[in-house]
Design an enzyme around this catalytic site. Structure first.
Site, short mmCIF file in Angstrom:
data_model
loop_
_atom_site.label_atom_id
_atom_site.label_comp_id
_atom_site.label_asym_id
_atom_site.label_seq_id
_atom_site.Cartn_x
_atom_site.Cartn_y
_atom_site.Cartn_z
N ARG A 215 0.84 -1.20 0.00
CA ARG A 215 0.00 0.00 0.00
C ARG A 215 0.87 1.24 0.00
O ARG A 215 1.97 1.27 0.51
CB ARG A 215 -0.91 0.03 1.23
CG ARG A 215 -2.04 -0.98 1.20
CD ARG A 215 -2.99 -0.76 2.36
NE ARG A 215 -3.86 0.39 2.14
CZ ARG A 215 -4.06 1.36 3.01
NH1 ARG A 215 -3.42 1.38 4.14
NH2 ARG A 215 -4.89 2.34 2.74
N LYS B 92 2.88 -7.67 11.41
CA LYS B 92 2.35 -7.90 10.08
C LYS B 92 2.84 -9.22 9.51
O LYS B 92 4.04 -9.49 9.45
CB LYS B 92 2.75 -6.75 9.15
CG LYS B 92 2.10 -6.85 7.77
CD LYS B 92 2.27 -5.57 6.99
CE LYS B 92 1.61 -5.68 5.62
NZ LYS B 92 1.64 -4.42 4.87
N ARG C 176 -1.10 3.30 19.16
CA ARG C 176 -0.46 4.36 19.96
C ARG C 176 0.41 3.80 21.07
O ARG C 176 1.01 4.52 21.83
CB ARG C 176 -1.52 5.27 20.57
CG ARG C 176 -2.28 6.10 19.56
CD ARG C 176 -1.36 7.08 18.83
NE ARG C 176 -0.64 7.93 19.77
CZ ARG C 176 -1.17 9.03 20.34
NH1 ARG C 176 -2.41 9.39 20.05
NH2 ARG C 176 -0.46 9.74 21.16
#
Length: 331
Positions: A125, A190, A327
């Protein structure tokens, strides 16, 4: 640089990860030992590491399973196999998505499947490069044509994500989930990504090239340029080997019916399952859209596939696109 025929033959002999002497390789290939050594030296450029030990011979740093069309098709049910118009396997290619996009403009039919041992310009992406050494991971793209325009398939990547998790679970990999909008995650890292590229008329026929990159084995030295926490199936499967051809076949077997039926079912057929696999729900995160940043607690997706976030003022926002970042540090 394309892999030479003799290099491919050497890799096939060394694929088991065991030691093979220079004399053994030379005899099998009908060449001199010095010629074998020259071909082995060229493997570094492909991201393939090997050891040379005096008195033992040569051995790859890890076993590899090269892709084979018959082995892949064997994992497909008869109905899914009928959806495959063509299956191509490339030793090296710029990008499986780019390749099929070119063929789509030349009227290639739905069900054209492309896999590669290695990409030299693989895409993620937002223009990111997809890192993968030769013969180690899944680099897969499928072309499908749709009668409606791009808006009708805007949530297709979410449904394809469900298909990927189904395939992994069929192979006993249960600790993988989905990170909106198109990432495969495991334990905060990931594992893979989906990239769908659509072209065609706004209100008429269009085509989509669905690309999937999935980490099966990714050496540390090859992953130095990756800017986020990552993992591979070799790590999360606890050392239990996952056959690369069977994995490719299972993925194709699950993705094809999603593509074939999506105009009829839409996201609704996959919505509950996607929410089950959602690994972001309840997390405090940031969504970035260009230079804008939005913070809050993620609350899953709505019926359109938009990401829902509740901010500190208890306002619920919906995002059609964006980059999601946790975060807090990954565990």
């Amino acid at each position: 640089m394309l892999i030479a025929d003799n290099q491919k033959k050497i890799l096939t002999l060394l694929a088991d990860g065991e030691f093979h002497s220079g004399a053994e390789l030379a005899e099998a290939l009908g060449m001199s030992r010095s010629a074998v050594w020259k071909h082995l030296n060229g493997l570094d450029a492909l991201g393939i590491r090997y050891a040379a030990v005096s008195g033992k011979g040569y051995r790859l740093s890890h076993p590899i399973e090269l892709l084979h069309g018959d082995g892949i098709l064997a994992a497909l049910g008869s109905e899914r196999r009928a959806l495959v118009s063509r299956l191509e396997i490339h030793d090296q290619i710029d990008s499986t998505n780019t390749y099929l996009s070119r063929l789509a403009r030349q009227n290639a039919p739905s069900g054209h499947v492309c896999l590669a041992e290695r990409q030299i310009a693989g895409k993620g992406r937002r223009g990111r490069q997809w890192v993968s050494p030769y013969g180690s991971n899944i680099l897969l793209s499928i072309l499908w044509r749709f009668q409606q325009g791009p808006a009708a398939i805007s949530a297709l990547s979410l449904a394809v994500g469900v298909a990927v998790i189904r395939a992994l679970r069929r192979l006993g990999v249960g600790n993988a989930g989905l990170k909106w909008p198109n990432d495969i995650f495991s334990e905060g890292k990931k594992l893979g990504g989906i990239l769908i590229e659509v072209a065609g008329e706004n209100e008429g026929p269009c085509h989509a090239v669905t690309g999937l990159g999935l980490n099966l084995f990714l050496p540390e030295e090859e992953a130095g340029s990756i800017e986020q926490p990552w993992t591979d199936l070799n790590r999360i499967a606890g050392g239990r080997p996952v056959g690369r051809n069977r994995l490719a076949g299972e993925l194709i077997d699950q993705i094809l019916p999603v593509l074939a039926g999506f105009e009829r079912t839409g996201l609704a057929a996959y919505l509950d399952e996607w929410r089950e696999y959602d690994c972001l729900r309840g997390e405090w995160a940031s969504v970035f859209i260009g230079t804008q940043q939005f913070d809050g607690t993620l609350e899953g997706i709505d019926v359109q596939g938009f990401l829902l976030m509740r901010d500190a003022e208890d306002r619920l926002r919906a995002f059609a696109s964006g980059e999601v970042s946790f975060r807090r540090p990954y565990p």
